[in-house]
Design a protein around this motif. Structure first.
Motif, PDB file in Angstrom:
ATOM      1  N   ASN A 143     109.116  13.194  21.031  1.00 27.33           N
ATOM      2  CA  ASN A 143     110.468  13.071  21.585  1.00 27.33           C
ATOM      3  C   ASN A 143     110.665  14.042  22.751  1.00 27.33           C
ATOM      4  N   ASP A 144     111.895  14.107  23.269  1.00 29.75           N
ATOM      5  CA  ASP A 144     112.185  14.955  24.421  1.00 29.75           C
ATOM      6  C   ASP A 144     112.815  16.285  24.010  1.00 29.75           C
ATOM      7  N   GLY A 145     112.576  16.704  22.759  1.00 28.81           N
ATOM      8  CA  GLY A 145     113.129  17.962  22.286  1.00 28.81           C
ATOM      9  C   GLY A 145     112.165  19.121  22.485  1.00 28.81           C
ATOM     10  N   GLY A 146     112.710  20.301  22.678  1.00 28.69           N
ATOM     11  CA  GLY A 146     111.889  21.508  22.761  1.00 28.69           C
ATOM     12  C   GLY A 146     110.895  21.480  23.898  1.00 28.69           C
ATOM     13  N   ILE A 147     109.649  21.860  23.602  1.00 24.01           N
ATOM     14  CA  ILE A 147     108.617  21.920  24.647  1.00 24.01           C
ATOM     15  C   ILE A 147     107.423  21.036  24.345  1.00 24.01           C
ATOM     16  N   ASN A 177      94.485  13.358  29.638  1.00 19.41           N
ATOM     17  CA  ASN A 177      95.836  12.802  29.518  1.00 19.41           C
ATOM     18  C   ASN A 177      96.832  13.683  28.788  1.00 19.41           C
ATOM     19  N   GLN A 178      96.510  14.957  28.512  1.00 23.43           N
ATOM     20  CA  GLN A 178      97.395  15.776  27.687  1.00 23.43           C
ATOM     21  C   GLN A 178      98.813  15.920  28.253  1.00 23.43           C
ATOM     22  N   ASN A 179      98.948  16.023  29.579  1.00 20.99           N
ATOM     23  CA  ASN A 179     100.291  16.164  30.139  1.00 20.99           C
ATOM     24  C   ASN A 179     101.125  14.896  29.984  1.00 20.99           C
ATOM     25  N   ALA A 180     100.454  13.754  29.839  1.00 17.80           N
ATOM     26  CA  ALA A 180     101.166  12.489  29.676  1.00 17.80           C
ATOM     27  C   ALA A 180     101.606  12.248  28.240  1.00 17.80           C
ATOM     28  N   ILE A 181     100.930  12.855  27.266  1.00 20.30           N
ATOM     29  CA  ILE A 181     101.199  12.535  25.862  1.00 20.30           C
ATOM     30  C   ILE A 181     101.959  13.614  25.119  1.00 20.30           C
ATOM     31  N   ARG A 182     102.024  14.837  25.654  1.00 25.94           N
ATOM     32  CA  ARG A 182     102.488  15.970  24.861  1.00 25.94           C
ATOM     33  C   ARG A 182     103.997  16.092  24.751  1.00 25.94           C
ATOM     34  N   PHE A 183     104.768  15.420  25.636  1.00 24.28           N
ATOM     35  CA  PHE A 183     106.212  15.619  25.661  1.00 24.28           C
ATOM     36  C   PHE A 183     106.903  14.342  26.116  1.00 24.28           C
ATOM     37  N   ASP A 184     107.956  13.907  25.378  1.00 25.73           N
ATOM     38  CA  ASP A 184     108.787  12.775  25.763  1.00 25.73           C
ATOM     39  C   ASP A 184     107.939  11.575  26.168  1.00 25.73           C
ATOM     40  N   SER A 185     107.091  11.118  25.254  1.00 28.27           N
ATOM     41  CA  SER A 185     106.126  10.079  25.610  1.00 28.27           C
ATOM     42  C   SER A 185     105.776   9.214  24.408  1.00 28.27           C
ATOM     43  N   ASP A 186     105.511   7.932  24.688  1.00 22.21           N
ATOM     44  CA  ASP A 186     104.922   7.019  23.709  1.00 22.21           C
ATOM     45  C   ASP A 186     103.591   6.552  24.282  1.00 22.21           C
ATOM     46  N   SER A 187     102.501   6.766  23.536  1.00 24.57           N
ATOM     47  CA  SER A 187     101.166   6.520  24.078  1.00 24.57           C
ATOM     48  C   SER A 187     100.353   5.627  23.160  1.00 24.57           C
ATOM     49  N   PHE A 188      99.564   4.749  23.798  1.00 28.18           N
ATOM     50  CA  PHE A 188      98.673   3.846  23.086  1.00 28.18           C
ATOM     51  C   PHE A 188      97.266   4.033  23.645  1.00 28.18           C
ATOM     52  N   VAL A 189      96.285   4.222  22.761  1.00 24.09           N
ATOM     53  CA  VAL A 189      94.901   4.446  23.180  1.00 24.09           C
ATOM     54  C   VAL A 189      93.977   3.518  22.407  1.00 24.09           C
ATOM     55  N   ALA A 190      93.069   2.863  23.118  1.00 25.50           N
ATOM     56  CA  ALA A 190      92.024   2.040  22.504  1.00 25.50           C
ATOM     57  C   ALA A 190      90.669   2.611  22.915  1.00 25.50           C
ATOM     58  N   SER A 212     100.570   5.364  28.666  1.00 23.44           N
ATOM     59  CA  SER A 212     101.644   6.233  28.177  1.00 23.44           C
ATOM     60  C   SER A 212     102.943   5.924  28.897  1.00 23.44           C
ATOM     61  N   ASP A 213     103.988   5.674  28.111  1.00 23.15           N
ATOM     62  CA  ASP A 213     105.345   5.557  28.644  1.00 23.15           C
ATOM     63  C   ASP A 213     105.901   6.974  28.700  1.00 23.15           C
ATOM     64  N   THR A 214     105.903   7.579  29.900  1.00 23.23           N
ATOM     65  CA  THR A 214     106.204   9.007  30.039  1.00 23.23           C
ATOM     66  C   THR A 214     107.676   9.306  30.285  1.00 23.23           C
ATOM     67  N   ASN A 215     108.503   8.304  30.473  1.00 22.31           N
ATOM     68  CA  ASN A 215     109.956   8.509  30.564  1.00 22.31           C
ATOM     69  C   ASN A 215     110.346   9.547  31.611  1.00 22.31           C
ATOM     70  N   LYS A 216     109.573   9.617  32.716  1.00 29.36           N
ATOM     71  CA  LYS A 216     109.842  10.604  33.770  1.00 29.36           C
ATOM     72  C   LYS A 216     109.891  12.025  33.201  1.00 29.36           C
TER      73      LYS A 216
END
Length: 434
Positions: free
Chosen positions: A314-318, A337-350, A368-372
């Motif tokens: 989610n987009d809470g905290g850090i 891809n750590q910056n894309a998945i670690r915060f406010d993101s929904d990610s799919f990996v195959a 990853s849907d990174t939500n800006k």
């Protein structure tokens, strides 16, 4: 480092990771204390090279924009020596490891940076140097073992403070570790982490610099792993860090369930980072605590293996992070891809892998849907990893080659004369163990 090293680790996560795409059962690795006579000596020698078509090194003028240009390339030679004695005196064991890095003068004609630095927080990091990467004592009594000193911490034991293996050498921690197995099918691990170096990218990340974690208070950790049900591994971890300078305390909870049936497995993870000071720490964060969860399923099919994974933060905290490094414990972690998945993101990996040509080919894709979020990737991020790994010379030497393609919804990759929404990265390394 007044507050938790967590803040700097999370904010400066930049590059890399990797790993097997086959499902692997998480296991808490206790320090084994055995009776032994004399010292065991071992080590490794590493040659590491990486290039891209955007990111410039510290010695570059910032205008290079092609693969294999000197300005966009970095390299290191590393040598690591270790000695371990499991019974120096009265059952007390000891281990020491020294590590060294050299540019081999490649910065004069081939590269403009290194993978890991040893000289400080400026271009002086582009020098040869060394440090004591491990130095510890061990002791065992009944079903309890102790390990005190500078040491590696595995991700399965400590998901928010672990030693990362993507770079030339791993980061390590100044810690006290206690492991107990009195309860049937259960491993209990307690730890205090007081210091750490940082496993980042380039000369400006000084591996010789061990900083205090959370001032002198450190971080306390408790992990419990249970295997009472056949083929099911349940692991739970709790961290506590006292607040500094009138700041709030930090509490982290993280759980993982891993079920294996034959050549297949399914897994789930969930966790939260709780600290009011981390809320709205940047313009993107909400007033909520960080909450994350993930799912994974995979299996082996003859010479192939494959898996799919999902994570949501989610987009809470850090967000989700690693003290002392740039990676995450999320199932969706790939090479870059750590910056894309670690915060406010929904990610799919195959992922899919195949054994061929004496080694193993791997192909992985992330959306990853990174939500800006704070990654500057815009609304979404994509990554494709193509890798090959093999062992040669009687399995003493591991060779790795990788190609990574990154694509963002925004102009996230820049240098002095280029602004791009994508980036190509090529990585080679060879690791000889002796």
């Amino acid at each position: 480092m007044k507050k938790l090293l967590i803040l700097s680790a999370a904010a400066s996560a930049v590059l890399m990771a990797g790993g097997d795409i086959a499902p692997v059962e998480p296991a808490v690795a206790a320090p084994v204390v055995e009776q032994s006579s004399g010292w065991d000596f071992s080590g490794q020698a590493v040659v590491y090279y990486q290039t891209d078509d955007v990111k410039n090194g510290v010695l570059s003028d910032g205008t290079s924009d092609s693969l294999f240009d000197q300005g966009t390339s970095r390299a290191d030679f590393g040598l690591q020596l270790r000695a371990v004695n499991k019974d120096v005196f009265a059952g007390i064991g000891a281990g020491v490891e020294v590590s060294g890095l050299s540019t081999l003068n490649l910065e004069n004609w081939m590269v403009s940076d290194v993978m890991q630095g040893t000289g400080g927080t400026d271009v002086d990091g582009l020098t040869d140097g060394g440090w004591i990467s491990q130095m510890y004592l061990t002791y065992g009594v009944a079903n309890t073992t102790f390990k005190l000193g500078r040491q590696e911490l595995p991700k399965a034991l400590s998901p928010f403070a672990f030693s990362e293996n993507w770079n030339v050498f791993k980061n390590t921690f100044d810690a006290a570790l206690v492991v107990n197995t009195d309860i049937a099918n259960t491993t209990i691990v307690g730890a205090w982490v007081g210091g750490a170096n940082y496993n980042g990218l380039g000369a400006l990340n000084d591996l010789t610099d061990f900083n205090s974690v959370n001032d002198d208070d450190g971080i306390y950790m408790l992990t419990v792993q249970n295997k009472s049900i056949e083929d099911l591994t349940l692991t739970g971890t709790y961290y506590y860090a006292a607040g500094q300078d009138n700041a709030n305390d930090t509490h982290i909870l993280w759980g993982d369930a891993h079920y294996t049936f034959g050549d297949y497995c399914v897994a789930a993870q969930v966790g939260t980072v709780m600290n009011d000071d981390f809320k709205k720490a940047n313009g993107f964060a909400s007033n909520d605590d960080t909450v994350a969860f993930g799912l994974k399923a995979g299996g082996k099919f003859d010479i192939f293996n494959a898996s799919i994974a999902y994570s949501s933060v989610n987009d809470g905290g850090i967000g989700v992070f690693n003290v002392g490094g740039v990676k995450t414990p999320l199932y969706t972690q790939m090479i870059l891809n750590q910056n894309a998945i670690r915060f406010d993101s929904d990610s799919f990996v195959a992922r899919v892998g195949v054994k061929a040509l004496g080694g193993k080919f791997g192909l992985a894709y992330d959306y990853s849907d990174t939500n800006k979020n704070t990654s500057n990737f815009g609304d979404d991020y994509q990554e494709l990893d193509l890798t090959y790994k093999t062992k040669v010379f009687n399995d003493t030497t591991t060779l790795f080659a990788g190609y990574i393609y990154q694509k963002a919804d925004a102009k996230a990759f820049t240098n002095a004369n280029k602004t791009s929404d994508d980036q190509n990265v090529v990585r080679f390394w060879a690791r000889y163990n002796f």
